[in-house]
Write an enzyme that holds these catalytic residues in place. Structure first.
Site, PDB file in Angstrom:
ATOM      1  N   GLY A 152      65.177  56.928  52.706  1.00 37.87           N
ATOM      2  CA  GLY A 152      63.805  57.440  52.576  1.00 37.87           C
ATOM      3  C   GLY A 152      63.631  58.725  53.366  1.00 37.87           C
ATOM      4  N   ARG A 160      67.689  72.402  60.069  1.00 38.16           N
ATOM      5  CA  ARG A 160      67.625  73.787  60.577  1.00 38.16           C
ATOM      6  C   ARG A 160      68.413  73.926  61.879  1.00 38.16           C
ATOM      7  NH1 ARG A 160      63.847  75.694  64.305  1.00 38.16           N
ATOM      8  NH2 ARG A 160      63.272  77.903  64.189  1.00 38.16           N
ATOM      9  N   ALA A 161      68.238  72.913  62.753  1.00 36.14           N
ATOM     10  CA  ALA A 161      68.931  72.981  64.043  1.00 36.14           C
ATOM     11  C   ALA A 161      70.437  72.816  63.860  1.00 36.14           C
ATOM     12  CB  ALA A 161      68.383  71.906  64.977  1.00 36.14           C
ATOM     13  N   ARG A 191      69.084  56.888  47.672  1.00 30.59           N
ATOM     14  CA  ARG A 191      69.693  55.644  48.166  1.00 30.59           C
ATOM     15  C   ARG A 191      70.893  55.413  47.249  1.00 30.59           C
ATOM     16  NH1 ARG A 191      65.739  53.717  51.687  1.00 30.59           N
ATOM     17  NH2 ARG A 191      63.595  54.109  51.067  1.00 30.59           N
ATOM     18  N   ASP A 220      69.180  52.938  58.852  1.00 28.27           N
ATOM     19  CA  ASP A 220      70.291  52.004  59.075  1.00 28.27           C
ATOM     20  C   ASP A 220      71.311  51.995  57.936  1.00 28.27           C
ATOM     21  OD1 ASP A 220      68.460  50.808  57.400  1.00 28.27           O
ATOM     22  OD2 ASP A 220      68.575  48.835  58.336  1.00 28.27           O
ATOM     23  N   GLY A 221      70.845  52.074  56.685  1.00 28.65           N
ATOM     24  CA  GLY A 221      71.784  52.095  55.559  1.00 28.65           C
ATOM     25  C   GLY A 221      72.672  53.331  55.631  1.00 28.65           C
ATOM     26  N   THR A 226      63.882  58.082  59.930  1.00 30.35           N
ATOM     27  CA  THR A 226      63.189  57.068  59.116  1.00 30.35           C
ATOM     28  C   THR A 226      61.804  56.872  59.705  1.00 30.35           C
ATOM     29  OG1 THR A 226      63.007  54.714  58.617  1.00 30.35           O
ATOM     30  CG2 THR A 226      64.496  55.287  60.416  1.00 30.35           C
ATOM     31  N   ASP A 282      60.240  54.311  59.737  1.00 27.20           N
ATOM     32  CA  ASP A 282      60.073  52.919  60.189  1.00 27.20           C
ATOM     33  C   ASP A 282      60.316  52.711  61.687  1.00 27.20           C
ATOM     34  OD1 ASP A 282      59.516  52.288  57.600  1.00 27.20           O
ATOM     35  OD2 ASP A 282      61.443  51.366  57.153  1.00 27.20           O
ATOM     36  N   ASP A 340      62.976  51.754  63.326  1.00 27.70           N
ATOM     37  CA  ASP A 340      63.539  50.405  63.460  1.00 27.70           C
ATOM     38  C   ASP A 340      65.052  50.427  63.706  1.00 27.70           C
ATOM     39  OD1 ASP A 340      64.288  51.343  60.979  1.00 27.70           O
ATOM     40  OD2 ASP A 340      63.852  49.481  59.915  1.00 27.70           O
ATOM     41  N   ARG A 374      31.992  45.878  55.216  1.00 28.25           N
ATOM     42  CA  ARG A 374      33.051  45.236  54.437  1.00 28.25           C
ATOM     43  C   ARG A 374      34.297  45.011  55.268  1.00 28.25           C
ATOM     44  NH1 ARG A 374      32.633  49.011  49.128  1.00 28.25           N
ATOM     45  NH2 ARG A 374      31.481  47.572  47.817  1.00 28.25           N
ATOM     46  N   ARG A 412      59.056  47.921  55.182  1.00 28.29           N
ATOM     47  CA  ARG A 412      59.529  46.806  54.359  1.00 28.29           C
ATOM     48  C   ARG A 412      59.984  45.644  55.231  1.00 28.29           C
ATOM     49  NH1 ARG A 412      62.648  49.311  49.746  1.00 28.29           N
ATOM     50  NH2 ARG A 412      63.777  50.256  51.467  1.00 28.29           N
ATOM     51  N   GLY A 471      42.043  50.794  66.298  1.00 32.09           N
ATOM     52  CA  GLY A 471      41.136  49.729  66.724  1.00 32.09           C
ATOM     53  C   GLY A 471      40.973  48.674  65.647  1.00 32.09           C
ATOM     54  N   SER A 480      31.941  44.490  59.912  1.00 34.91           N
ATOM     55  CA  SER A 480      33.040  45.096  59.131  1.00 34.91           C
ATOM     56  C   SER A 480      34.328  44.957  59.931  1.00 34.91           C
ATOM     57  CB  SER A 480      32.751  46.573  58.860  1.00 34.91           C
ATOM     58  OG  SER A 480      32.831  47.296  60.064  1.00 34.91           O
ATOM     59  N   GLU A 504      53.928  46.314  54.901  1.00 32.01           N
ATOM     60  CA  GLU A 504      54.480  46.049  53.572  1.00 32.01           C
ATOM     61  C   GLU A 504      55.253  44.722  53.505  1.00 32.01           C
ATOM     62  OE1 GLU A 504      56.791  49.381  50.904  1.00 32.01           O
ATOM     63  OE2 GLU A 504      57.170  49.190  53.018  1.00 32.01           O
ATOM     64  N   ILE A 536      52.072  58.431  50.919  1.00 33.03           N
ATOM     65  CA  ILE A 536      51.492  59.557  51.678  1.00 33.03           C
ATOM     66  C   ILE A 536      52.022  59.536  53.117  1.00 33.03           C
ATOM     67  CG2 ILE A 536      49.356  59.744  50.304  1.00 33.03           C
ATOM     68  CD1 ILE A 536      47.893  58.655  52.830  1.00 33.03           C
TER      69      ILE A 536
HETATM   70  O1  F6P Z   1      62.532  53.170  54.977  1.00 34.30           O
HETATM   71  C1  F6P Z   1      61.394  53.928  54.856  1.00 34.30           C
HETATM   72  C2  F6P Z   1      60.450  53.337  53.831  1.00 34.30           C
HETATM   73  O2  F6P Z   1      59.362  54.223  53.684  1.00 34.30           O
HETATM   74  C3  F6P Z   1      59.963  51.927  54.129  1.00 34.30           C
HETATM   75  O3  F6P Z   1      58.903  51.877  55.050  1.00 34.30           O
HETATM   76  C4  F6P Z   1      59.554  51.488  52.769  1.00 34.30           C
HETATM   77  O4  F6P Z   1      59.550  50.088  52.686  1.00 34.30           O
HETATM   78  C5  F6P Z   1      60.599  52.084  51.886  1.00 34.30           C
HETATM   79  O5  F6P Z   1      61.085  53.222  52.577  1.00 34.30           O
HETATM   80  C6  F6P Z   1      60.136  52.493  50.513  1.00 34.30           C
HETATM   81  O6  F6P Z   1      61.221  53.027  49.827  1.00 34.30           O
HETATM   82  P1  F6P Z   1      61.147  53.746  48.408  1.00 34.30           P
HETATM   83  O7  F6P Z   1      60.486  55.064  48.599  1.00 34.30           O
HETATM   84  O8  F6P Z   1      62.569  53.872  48.004  1.00 34.30           O
HETATM   85  O9  F6P Z   1      60.339  52.847  47.537  1.00 34.30           O
END
Ligand code: F6P
Length: 325
Positions: free
Chosen positions: A13, A23-24, A74, A105-106, A128, A130, A132, A165, A174, A188, A219, A226, A256
């Site tokens: 991603g 660039r660096a 990917r 990680d991948g 990434t 994420d 993570d 609401r 993910r 908050g 509200s 996700e 976004i």
């Molecule tokens: O790994 C980054 C990420 O944005 C995750 O947060 C998300 O689950 C996933 O990629 C979505 O991947 P794709 O754009 O391939 O649907």
């Protein structure tokens, strides 16, 4: 004698800050008299030999741009051993001595295998949204994605309180609640649902919402990662609607969060890591990725990519209900 030649690719991603790192890599290489090749569409570009030399001018005006000028993918083919073997032969034939892999990680797993199986020196730069990856407190794109999510949820808060609401807002991640938990604190939010939670998140959510209603809250914002186990926000919303007859709305922030101009933090770390990756490869270091610990740049063995992923800090997850009082 042939000059030392580095290849650079972005994979998985995309994440704001990747262009700063590219660039660096390019400009640090040129400064050291090293050739640099851009490899397009991640590991797919290795498979297809889709690479070309990058000059300093190719990197003009990209520091402030989201996405990646090298494109990304990917690449499932790269999980096949014989495909990696062919890619390693092609790299050697093209005189590419080492690789900088910018991704998650991948991507680091692919880089690790290339090094282990074929001796290609690889350096990873964490890219990434994420956040993570084991051994590093930050990854490129996380800070920008957080700020994007926060900006959106601040707007949702206006309409949520006007209409009294409940909103369920899905953020990315993910298999990681990092974005969700940090966003929840910064907005908050009344509650947060995330994959690493060790409790029945639906039950905990209902308890928290009820406590809020009893205190007169009209509200609420619930941030849902996700990959949350309670289900996606539409499923959770349907359950809440049926059980409590609520006039709730669901918003999925989606991609976004992956775009936009990188924040200062993502630009600065992209620049630092890009430069450092080149210097270390040229000095003969191999099989590592860069990271940050206590705000200091660190180098981590690529073999550690299989370690446990960092979880959202307990101090923050516990703080969400406290601050929603
Ligand atoms: O790994 C980054 C990420 O944005 C995750 O947060 C998300 O689950 C996933 O990629 C979505 O991947 P794709 O754009 O391939 O649907």
């Amino acid at each position: 004698m042939k000059p030392y030649r580095i290849g650079v690719l972005t994979s998985g991603g995309d994440a704001p800050g990747m262009n700063a790192a590219i660039r660096a890599v390019v400009r640090q290489s040129l400064d050291l008299g090293v050739d640099v090749y851009g490899i397009y569409r991640g590991f797919q570009g290795l498979v297809d030999q889709d690479w070309r030399p990058l000059s300093s001018r190719n990197c003009a005006n990209i520091l402030q741009r989201g996405g990646t000028i090298l494109n990304t993918a990917r690449c499932h083919a790269f999980k096949v051993k014989s495909v990696r073997a062919q890619a390693a032969r092609d790299l050697k034939e093209a005189g590419i001595d080492s690789l900088v892999v910018i991704g998650g990680d991948g991507s680091f797993t692919g880089a690790h295998l290339l090094g282990e199986e074929h001796g290609i020196p690889c350096a990873g730069i964490p890219g990434t949204i994420d956040n993570d990856l084991p051994g590093t407190e930050r990854t490129l794109g996380f800070d920008t994605a957080l700020n994007t999510a926060i900006g959106a949820i601040d707007k949702i808060r206006d309409t949520a309180s006007s209409h009294e609401r409940l909103f369920l807002v899905e953020v990315m991640g993910r298999s990681s609640g990092m974005i969700a938990v940090h966003t929840a604190i910064a907005c908050g939010a009344e509650a947060v649902l995330y994959p690493e939670s060790h409790v029945d998140s639906y039950a905990a959510l209902v308890t928290q919402l009820k406590a809020g209603w009893e205190r007169g809250k009209r509200s609420s914002i619930v941030v849902v990662a996700e990959g949350d186990q309670a289900g996606n926000p539409y499923e959770v919303g349907e359950r809440l609607r049926n059980e409590y007859n609520l006039d709730l709305r669901v918003v999925v922030l989606g991609h976004i969060q992956r775009g936009g101009s990188p924040t200062a933090i993502d630009r600065i770390w992209g620049s630092l890591w890009g430069s450092e990756a080149v210097k270390r490869l040229v000095a003969g270091e191999k099989g590592f990725y860069l990271g940050a610990q206590a705000n200091e740049l660190v180098s981590i063995p690529l073999s550690r990519i299989h370690d446990a992923r960092p979880e959202p800090p307990l101090a923050l997850t516990k703080l969400v209900p406290t601050l929603a009082l």
